[in-house]
Every structure is written in structure tokens, then in C-alpha cells.
Design a protein around this motif. Structure first.
Motif, PDB file in Angstrom:
ATOM      1  N   HIS A 202       0.852  -1.181   0.000  1.00 43.13           N
ATOM      2  CA  HIS A 202       0.000   0.000   0.000  1.00 43.13           C
ATOM      3  C   HIS A 202       0.889   1.232   0.000  1.00 43.13           C
ATOM      4  O   HIS A 202       2.088   1.152   0.284  1.00 43.13           O
ATOM      5  N   THR A 203       0.294   2.352  -0.358  1.00 44.69           N
ATOM      6  CA  THR A 203       1.028   3.622  -0.331  1.00 44.69           C
ATOM      7  C   THR A 203       0.338   4.616   0.606  1.00 44.69           C
ATOM      8  O   THR A 203       0.369   5.820   0.373  1.00 44.69           O
TER       9      THR A 203
ATOM     10  N   SER B 146       4.586   8.964  -5.676  1.00 41.49           N
ATOM     11  CA  SER B 146       4.252   7.739  -6.398  1.00 41.49           C
ATOM     12  C   SER B 146       5.461   6.816  -6.489  1.00 41.49           C
ATOM     13  O   SER B 146       6.601   7.255  -6.338  1.00 41.49           O
TER      14      SER B 146
ATOM     15  N   ASP C  72       7.052   3.042  -8.586  1.00 41.96           N
ATOM     16  CA  ASP C  72       6.946   1.909  -9.495  1.00 41.96           C
ATOM     17  C   ASP C  72       7.134   0.670  -8.625  1.00 41.96           C
ATOM     18  O   ASP C  72       8.004   0.645  -7.749  1.00 41.96           O
ATOM     19  N   VAL C  73       6.310  -0.349  -8.853  1.00 42.56           N
ATOM     20  CA  VAL C  73       6.308  -1.523  -7.996  1.00 42.56           C
ATOM     21  C   VAL C  73       6.400  -2.790  -8.853  1.00 42.56           C
ATOM     22  O   VAL C  73       5.597  -2.973  -9.773  1.00 42.56           O
TER      23      VAL C  73
ATOM     24  N   ILE D  40       3.406  -2.336 -11.443  1.00 48.87           N
ATOM     25  CA  ILE D  40       2.542  -1.159 -11.317  1.00 48.87           C
ATOM     26  C   ILE D  40       3.430   0.052 -11.558  1.00 48.87           C
ATOM     27  O   ILE D  40       4.376   0.292 -10.815  1.00 48.87           O
ATOM     28  N   TYR D  41       3.142   0.778 -12.612  1.00 54.82           N
ATOM     29  CA  TYR D  41       3.877   2.004 -12.930  1.00 54.82           C
ATOM     30  C   TYR D  41       3.158   3.177 -12.282  1.00 54.82           C
ATOM     31  O   TYR D  41       1.955   3.354 -12.475  1.00 54.82           O
TER      32      TYR D  41
ATOM     33  N   MET E 245       2.363   4.029  -9.027  1.00 54.56           N
ATOM     34  CA  MET E 245       1.344   3.795  -7.987  1.00 54.56           C
ATOM     35  C   MET E 245       1.257   5.029  -7.111  1.00 54.56           C
ATOM     36  O   MET E 245       2.229   5.430  -6.480  1.00 54.56           O
ATOM     37  N   LYS E 246       0.101   5.642  -7.088  1.00 56.83           N
ATOM     38  CA  LYS E 246      -0.093   6.919  -6.388  1.00 56.83           C
ATOM     39  C   LYS E 246      -0.252   6.719  -4.877  1.00 56.83           C
ATOM     40  O   LYS E 246      -0.606   5.638  -4.427  1.00 56.83           O
TER      41      LYS E 246
ATOM     42  N   LYS F  68      -3.030   4.326  -2.082  1.00 57.23           N
ATOM     43  CA  LYS F  68      -3.602   3.209  -2.838  1.00 57.23           C
ATOM     44  C   LYS F  68      -3.179   1.869  -2.243  1.00 57.23           C
ATOM     45  O   LYS F  68      -2.195   1.771  -1.530  1.00 57.23           O
TER      46      LYS F  68
ATOM     47  N   SER G 242      -2.382  -2.101  -3.552  1.00 59.06           N
ATOM     48  CA  SER G 242      -2.133  -2.925  -4.736  1.00 59.06           C
ATOM     49  C   SER G 242      -3.010  -4.169  -4.684  1.00 59.06           C
ATOM     50  O   SER G 242      -3.483  -4.560  -3.610  1.00 59.06           O
TER      51      SER G 242
ATOM     52  N   GLU H 110      10.061  -1.874  -4.608  1.00 59.44           N
ATOM     53  CA  GLU H 110       9.541  -0.517  -4.768  1.00 59.44           C
ATOM     54  C   GLU H 110      10.674   0.370  -5.255  1.00 59.44           C
ATOM     55  O   GLU H 110      11.783   0.304  -4.724  1.00 59.44           O
TER      56      GLU H 110
END
Length: 103
Positions: free
Chosen positions: A40-41, A47, A49-50, A63-64, A66-67, A70, A72, A83
Motif C-alpha cells: 500500500h502507499t 508515487s 513503481d512496484v 505497477i507504474y 502507484m499513487k 492506494k 495494490s 519498490e
């Protein structure tokens, strides 16, 4: 792709992750969480990339950008999550199905 990789391989390190940091840490290029199959973020301000990897380091999902705030999806066969600063995965050319090598 990343020369300096931090590790979050205990419960408390995974729990903390990158939470509460204002920017991606300058002393690492990536953070590897293990074992891990979702992230999670929450409590983040940037943001990421994951990358989700299986036990053989094969990329299962990406995931490019990821804000913040959020959650996942759970990636069933993932064992590791990497990450990275936003844009890192795209600029490295990594794709689903690639095998990553760590020195």
C-alpha cells in the motif's frame, strides 16, 4: 536497474517500508520487501513503481506510478516486491516475464 537495494525482510521493516518519507530515499535505488505479495502507499507523499517477483525472481506484475493512498492487488505467486522511484521501472525496460539477477 538498481545498484543500491534496501531490504525490508522483517515484520517491522515491511510494516514501515517507505511510509512517512517525503521523497524516495536518496541512499537507495530500490526497496525489496520479502516475503510480500501486496503493498500500500498509505501515508506516502509520492508515487512509486512496484515490481512483484516470484521465488525465482521472475517479474509477475508491474505497477507504474502507484499513487499515494492506494492498495495494490494481491499477486498470488509473488514472494518479493521491489519498490522504486516513479519512472525507474519504465526507464529500465523491465517487463513481465523478465528474470532479475541480484549481486
Amino acid at each position: 536497474m538498481a545498484k543500491r537495494v534496501g531490504r525490508a525482510d522483517t515484520f517491522f521493516k515491511r510494516l514501515r517500508g517507505l511510509m512517512f518519507s517525503r521523497t524516495f530515499p536518496g541512499d537507495i535505488d530500490a526497496l525489496m520487501l520479502s516475503p510480500c505479495n501486496a503493498v500500500h502507499t498509505f501515508f506516502m507523499r509520492y508515487s512509486l513503481d512496484v515490481l512483484f517477483l516470484d521465488s525465482n525472481m521472475k517479474v509477475l506484475h508491474i505497477i507504474y506510478g502507484m499513487k499515494p493512498g492506494k492498495l495494490s492487488p494481491v499477486i498470488k505467486d509473488a514472494r518479493y516486491v521491489v519498490e522504486m522511484a516513479v519512472g525507474s521501472a519504465g526507464s529500465s525496460g523491465v517487463c513481465v516475464g523478465d528474470l532479475l539477477v541480484w549481486d
